[in-house]
Design a protein around this motif. Structure first.
Motif, PDB file in Angstrom:
ATOM      1  N   MET A 650       0.835  -1.207   0.000  1.00 29.12           N
ATOM      2  CA  MET A 650       0.000   0.000   0.000  1.00 29.12           C
ATOM      3  C   MET A 650       0.868   1.255   0.000  1.00 29.12           C
ATOM      4  N   GLU A 651       1.998   1.212   0.705  1.00 27.20           N
ATOM      5  CA  GLU A 651       2.918   2.369   0.707  1.00 27.20           C
ATOM      6  C   GLU A 651       3.485   2.597  -0.683  1.00 27.20           C
ATOM      7  N   SER A 652       3.859   1.503  -1.364  1.00 27.22           N
ATOM      8  CA  SER A 652       4.391   1.622  -2.726  1.00 27.22           C
ATOM      9  C   SER A 652       3.331   2.175  -3.672  1.00 27.22           C
ATOM     10  N   PHE A 653       2.091   1.686  -3.521  1.00 27.33           N
ATOM     11  CA  PHE A 653       1.009   2.154  -4.382  1.00 27.33           C
ATOM     12  C   PHE A 653       0.782   3.656  -4.165  1.00 27.33           C
ATOM     13  N   LYS A 654       0.745   4.069  -2.906  1.00 31.72           N
ATOM     14  CA  LYS A 654       0.497   5.484  -2.598  1.00 31.72           C
ATOM     15  C   LYS A 654       1.663   6.361  -3.057  1.00 31.72           C
ATOM     16  N   ALA A 655       2.889   5.805  -3.022  1.00 27.94           N
ATOM     17  CA  ALA A 655       4.045   6.557  -3.515  1.00 27.94           C
ATOM     18  C   ALA A 655       3.896   6.828  -5.013  1.00 27.94           C
ATOM     19  N   PHE A 656       3.236   5.906  -5.715  1.00 24.82           N
ATOM     20  CA  PHE A 656       3.023   6.091  -7.148  1.00 24.82           C
ATOM     21  C   PHE A 656       1.803   6.947  -7.442  1.00 24.82           C
ATOM     22  N   ARG A 657       0.683   6.634  -6.795  1.00 24.62           N
ATOM     23  CA  ARG A 657      -0.598   7.269  -7.135  1.00 24.62           C
ATOM     24  C   ARG A 657      -0.937   8.476  -6.268  1.00 24.62           C
ATOM     25  N   GLY A 658      -0.260   8.579  -5.109  1.00 20.90           N
ATOM     26  CA  GLY A 658      -0.546   9.698  -4.206  1.00 20.90           C
ATOM     27  C   GLY A 658      -1.801   9.508  -3.379  1.00 20.90           C
ATOM     28  N   ARG A 659      -2.392   8.324  -3.450  1.00 19.13           N
ATOM     29  CA  ARG A 659      -3.628   8.019  -2.700  1.00 19.13           C
ATOM     30  C   ARG A 659      -3.845   6.518  -2.685  1.00 19.13           C
ATOM     31  N   GLU A 660      -4.859   6.064  -1.946  1.00 18.59           N
ATOM     32  CA  GLU A 660      -5.215   4.641  -1.931  1.00 18.59           C
ATOM     33  C   GLU A 660      -6.005   4.300  -3.199  1.00 18.59           C
ATOM     34  N   PRO A 661      -6.020   3.007  -3.587  1.00 12.82           N
ATOM     35  CA  PRO A 661      -6.720   2.630  -4.826  1.00 12.82           C
ATOM     36  C   PRO A 661      -8.240   2.690  -4.682  1.00 12.82           C
TER      37      PRO A 661
END
Length: 673
Positions: A650-661
């Motif tokens: 989730m941290e990696s995803f937020k680092a990319f998208r700037g938010r949760e999916p």
């Protein structure tokens, strides 16, 4: 170095490994690993991360790599001799890993490590290690600990036997069809089937249950009786409906019972609870709720898909009461009429070499790497080997084994040969190497292999896993690449790559008609795109059916009872097309009975939410020609691929998208928004 399994200087000597190498190599590797374990668990050995890694991890990594070669060959080049050698060594290998994961002395050493002395990668690996010790039975003692170890050994045996039965039941079937029966089959399938029959000294066309043979019969074969014959053989493999010695029923019951017992030894109510501990999902209940919510959204679309097929079958095909073996055929014919193209027409443009070149082009562009042919010993002449470089520096290498053949397990997968690791024993950086395995048709009569668009998607999917493994910049073994990534997030990079198979800017560079060399016409692509979400409701419900059955099987189901009523109950709840009573698809559900997806098959749908949302960032940043942004590619590479398992997904995803999916992109991509 007379035994190739003991050579760790560079790449495995796959071409030199013989079954009689296995026992002695495994014994030597186990002895070295045992000695290392004894050394680091001495009272005076320091509770220091690097000191333990230098001795123990160096030895266990070699064991993993040596055994990995044997396991891989067992999956792609199965022979009676290799199978016997593998099965003889399997209990010893399983016993060691079980003992290692439950060693209370080693657990105490890890608990005594001061996390403040570790770098961020090591801290994540340490946190995972403590959790894995608990799940590995390190807090058990006496009789429960012995029972836990016995369960692990038996589960390894049962899973291997399940896999063997599924392979043998698939390989055992062959039907030699006559001229009239082969009507409707694609030309390349007919050529391959005729060549296979001639090789066996038979007349007609040899049809098998391998996907490149089976699927075209179901989609294109006009002969309804032939489709029924093939379907019946396929869905009854390795079950009580077939050859008794290959029946997986008893194995499946024992596997489920042992998993339940294991979870109770560890203090959990069922295996579903154990399964989600290292995953993103919080509980089995959350998973079931997620699947049922998605099913409710997909169901209206699936019902419409079904109604359309029923009406079309009755009016256009004269099939008033479609059976299970009719649906793929009806679906293909409806798609041909509605969108004025067929899968067979599309396939002529996807020659394997051109597809591969197109895949490499998008990867090289987006992730700023170069891919080139390389040399390495392999297990089959059809295997290719490649290297990936960035700025002239070797990043990773991979074997590509695309062709279906006898003795090779079905399906497609990525596996690691070795991981990226700054070796504590030598101080050298070890670069990652991957296996990419598919089961595509081979080329016939001097022509290149033709891939269906689904095959192309499969290739991109497995390559996504490979990129996750190979492009990591993490130097800590246990969180490098895919290691340490939550299992329900591990499909994010693979499913993400599938999206490029639907982009004209990408696709046009990877097509070349097998005869004329012409690229895919834009008009044909537009038809494919219009048909992209054809029956996506049905496809979604099918995946949810598998995921829900798997989770309920490992939570609510009594392992002593018959699991078929549970499957029927799940189908009643989820499916809109009911298979016949003789169907035994669970008996070859290798993902959960012989793979790592037990109580985790939901991961495909869970990760699809992540991957669709991640891909939306590329859609948002594409240029006016639809070409994806290199800047977005770089950000994705750094946030998701390079970070591997060094932090929560989730941290990696937020680092990319700037938010949760969110679910929005997935529903939009599948035409269900």
């Amino acid at each position: 170095m007379s035994n190739p399994l003991l050579d760790f200087e560079d790449l495995p000597r796959f071409d030199q490994v013989r079954p009689d190498h296995v026992a002695s190599a495994v014994d030597q590797l186990l002895a070295a690993a045992d000695a290392a374990l004894a050394q680091v668990t001495q009272a005076d050995f320091p509770s220091d991360w690097n000191a333990i890694a230098k001795v123990l991890e160096a030895a266990t990594e070699r064991l993993g790599r040596g055994w990995g070669v044997v396991s891989h060959l067992n999956a792609v080049a199965d022979t009676p001799e290799l199978r016997a050698a593998y099965n003889e060594a399997l209990p010893k290998v399983t016993d060691f890993w079980t003992r290692l994961g439950s060693d209370e002395r080693l657990y105490a050493k890890y608990k005594a490590i001061d996390a403040a002395t570790l770098n961020p990668e090591q801290r994540q690996a340490h946190k995972n290690a403590i959790r894995n010790f608990v799940l590995g039975g390190a807090e058990l003692s006496g009789a429960p600990k012995e029972r836990y170890a016995a369960i692990q050994e038996r589960l390894a045996e049962l899973s291997q036997k399940f896999s063997e039965n599924a392979l043998d039941a698939t390989d055992a079937f062959a039907y030699y069809a006559g001229e009239a029966e082969a009507a409707g089959l694609p030309a390349d399938v007919v050529l391959a089937a005729r060549a296979a029959a001639q090789e066996d000294g038979k007349a007609g066309y040899k049809l098998t249950l391998k996907m490149p043979s089976y699927l075209p019969v179901m989609q294109f074969g006009h002969d309804r009786a032939l489709r029924e014959r093939m379907y019946r053989a396929y869905v009854t493999r390795a079950s009580d409906q077939g050859e008794p010695r290959l029946d997986n029923t008893a194995l499946m019951r024992e596997i489920l019972a042992l998993r339940r017992e294991e979870s109770q030894l560890l203090g959990y109510g069922n295996f579903g609870e154990v399964s989600v501990v290292p995953k993103m999902a919080d509980s089995p209940a959350q998973v079931v709720s997620f699947l049922r919510d998605l099913a409710a959204r997909a169901r209206p679309h699936a019902l419409k898909d079904l109604a359309d097929m029923r009406a079309f079958a009755a009016v256009k095909l004269g099939i008033g009461d479609p059976q299970a073996w009719d649906w793929p055929y009806i679906g293909e014919k409806l798609k041909e009429e509605r969108y004025a193209f067929s899968e067979q027409e599309v396939k002529q443009y996807f020659t394997a070499p051109k597809v591969l070149a197109g895949l490499f082009k998008i990867v090289e562009t987006l992730f700023e790497v170069a891919i080139q042919r390389d040399q390495a010993p392999a297990w089959n002449p059809l295997v290719e080997f490649y290297r990936i470089e960035r700025n002239g520096e070797l990043v990773g290498q991979f074997y590509l084994d695309p062709a279906a053949r006898t003795g090779k397990r079905g399906g497609a997968w990525m596996d690691d040969v070795r991981a990226r690791w700054l070796r504590p024993d030598s101080g050298r950086l070890q670069t990652p190497v991957a296996h990419l395995v598919c089961n595509f048709a081979q080329g016939v009569e001097g022509k290149p292999a033709l891939l269906t668009h689904d095959d192309v998607i499969t290739l991109f999917h497995e390559f996504g896993h490979g990129l996750h493994h190979m492009l990591t910049r993490v130097n800590e073994l246990d969180v490098s690449g895919i290691s340490g990534v939550e299992w329900d997030a591990v499909e994010l990079p693979s499913q993400f790559m599938e999206n490029f198979c639907w982009e004209w800017a990408v696709l046009r560079h990877m097509t070349s008609h097998v005869d004329s060399g012409e690229p895919l016409p834009r008009a044909l692509f537009d038809k494919m795109l219009a048909a992209k979400n054809f029956q996506s409701g049905l496809a979604t419900l099918r995946q949810i059916e598998f995921g829900l059955f798997d989770m309920l099987l490992h939570t609510e189901h009594d392992p002593q009872g018959d699991f078929m009523p549970l499957l029927a109950k799940v189908r009643d709840e989820v499916a809109v097309i009911q298979p016949p009573a003789f169907s035994r698809t669970a008996h070859t559900f290798s993902h959960i009975f012989a793979g790592g997806y037990a109580a985790g098959y939901y991961s495909y749908k869970w990760a699809e939410v992540l991957s669709a949302d991640a891909y939306a960032a590329f859609e948002e940043s594409a240029d006016e020609n639809g070409l994806p942004s290199v800047e977005t590619g770089r950000k994705y590479r750094q946030a998701i691929l390079e970070s591997g398992g060094s932090r929560p997904a989730m941290e990696s995803f937020k680092a990319f998208r700037g938010r949760e999916p969110t679910l929005d992109a997935l529903l939009r991509h599948q035409g269900m928004a």
